[in-house]
Design a protein around this motif. Sequence first.
Motif, mmCIF file in Angstrom:
data_model
loop_
_atom_site.group_PDB
_atom_site.id
_atom_site.type_symbol
_atom_site.label_atom_id
_atom_site.label_comp_id
_atom_site.label_asym_id
_atom_site.label_seq_id
_atom_site.Cartn_x
_atom_site.Cartn_y
_atom_site.Cartn_z
ATOM 1 N N GLY A 162 0.822 -1.216 0.000
ATOM 2 C CA GLY A 162 0.000 0.000 0.000
ATOM 3 C C GLY A 162 0.850 1.258 0.000
ATOM 4 O O GLY A 162 0.587 2.202 -0.756
ATOM 5 N N LYS A 163 1.913 1.255 0.806
ATOM 6 C CA LYS A 163 2.793 2.428 0.857
ATOM 7 C C LYS A 163 3.467 2.647 -0.489
ATOM 8 O O LYS A 163 3.589 3.771 -0.970
ATOM 9 C CB LYS A 163 3.866 2.239 1.939
ATOM 10 C CG LYS A 163 3.340 2.478 3.321
ATOM 11 C CD LYS A 163 4.433 2.361 4.356
ATOM 12 C CE LYS A 163 3.862 2.641 5.739
ATOM 13 N NZ LYS A 163 4.725 2.200 6.823
ATOM 14 N N LEU A 164 3.883 1.543 -1.089
ATOM 15 C CA LEU A 164 4.554 1.632 -2.382
ATOM 16 C C LEU A 164 3.597 2.166 -3.456
ATOM 17 O O LEU A 164 3.934 3.072 -4.222
ATOM 18 C CB LEU A 164 5.070 0.234 -2.747
ATOM 19 C CG LEU A 164 5.901 0.093 -3.998
ATOM 20 C CD1 LEU A 164 7.149 0.961 -3.928
ATOM 21 C CD2 LEU A 164 6.294 -1.377 -4.182
ATOM 22 N N LEU A 165 2.406 1.596 -3.495
ATOM 23 C CA LEU A 165 1.396 2.040 -4.476
ATOM 24 C C LEU A 165 1.091 3.525 -4.304
ATOM 25 O O LEU A 165 0.990 4.266 -5.288
ATOM 26 C CB LEU A 165 0.088 1.286 -4.240
ATOM 27 C CG LEU A 165 -0.247 0.073 -5.064
ATOM 28 C CD1 LEU A 165 -1.639 -0.404 -4.663
ATOM 29 C CD2 LEU A 165 -0.195 0.364 -6.559
ATOM 30 N N ALA A 166 0.941 3.922 -3.040
ATOM 31 C CA ALA A 166 0.614 5.323 -2.768
ATOM 32 C C ALA A 166 1.730 6.223 -3.277
ATOM 33 O O ALA A 166 1.472 7.264 -3.879
ATOM 34 C CB ALA A 166 0.397 5.526 -1.269
ATOM 35 N N SER A 167 2.972 5.777 -3.098
ATOM 36 C CA SER A 167 4.052 6.654 -3.552
ATOM 37 C C SER A 167 4.134 6.672 -5.083
ATOM 38 O O SER A 167 4.371 7.712 -5.679
ATOM 39 C CB SER A 167 5.383 6.306 -2.882
ATOM 40 O OG SER A 167 6.055 5.330 -3.618
ATOM 41 N N ILE A 168 3.861 5.559 -5.740
ATOM 42 C CA ILE A 168 3.863 5.533 -7.212
ATOM 43 C C ILE A 168 2.762 6.453 -7.763
ATOM 44 O O ILE A 168 2.966 7.196 -8.716
ATOM 45 C CB ILE A 168 3.644 4.089 -7.738
ATOM 46 C CG1 ILE A 168 4.820 3.192 -7.362
ATOM 47 C CG2 ILE A 168 3.427 4.083 -9.251
ATOM 48 C CD1 ILE A 168 4.576 1.699 -7.622
ATOM 49 N N LEU A 169 1.591 6.394 -7.136
ATOM 50 C CA LEU A 169 0.439 7.144 -7.658
ATOM 51 C C LEU A 169 0.352 8.571 -7.101
ATOM 52 O O LEU A 169 -0.535 9.331 -7.498
ATOM 53 C CB LEU A 169 -0.867 6.417 -7.294
ATOM 54 C CG LEU A 169 -1.080 5.050 -7.933
ATOM 55 C CD1 LEU A 169 -2.241 4.322 -7.257
ATOM 56 C CD2 LEU A 169 -1.356 5.196 -9.422
ATOM 57 N N ALA A 170 1.264 8.887 -6.175
ATOM 58 C CA ALA A 170 1.189 10.158 -5.437
ATOM 59 C C ALA A 170 -0.168 10.281 -4.735
ATOM 60 O O ALA A 170 -0.823 11.329 -4.768
ATOM 61 C CB ALA A 170 1.465 11.356 -6.341
#
Length: 171
Positions: free
Chosen positions: A24-32
């Motif tokens: 989730g943290k990774l996805l959030a950072s990819i998608l801003a």
Amino acid sequence: MKNLAMISNITLIGFMGSGKTTVGKLLASILAYNFIDTDDLIESKEGISISEIFKTRGEEHFRQLESSTLNHVITLKNSVISTGGGIVTIDRNMEILKDANVIYLEATARQIYNNIKHDRSRPLLEGDDMYSKINEILDTRRSLYEGAADHIIQVDGKTPEEIASLILRRM
Ligand code: S3P
């Protein structure tokens, strides 16, 4: 299929230790996007750990806190929401999840055990035989996770980066 441009948030469900927080943290950072974890929100609002809530107030009280937290976070925009593994055990939550874009991170009991065997932070997995407990609880929840999911991603043996990229390809 829902289009990424139309999706205001991504909600991750799955068993304890299936990687919801890391992915989730990774996805959030990819998608801003913002990253939101229902367990973290509960802990910071209540000022005590999930384990303490289970111990001093009981699971049912925790489930009430979890439901009202879900009810709130589901309305937020541009967010990746990581939910507690038991979110699917409450009917009201299943109703709330119907309006969300839900990704189930599906892991085998063996993978889950390997991920969290040294982690003692989960009250439902306390005791001697963690592997059996995982199997037992997973058996009761598998169909609930599947029923709530818009997409199922099998995560065994995959890195968080691989899982995030599989999720993005499904959107
Ligand atoms: C639970 C999962 C935990 C936490 C609590 C109960 C469950 O969250 O909400 O310990 O019932 O599966 P994680 O899935 O983030 O470990």
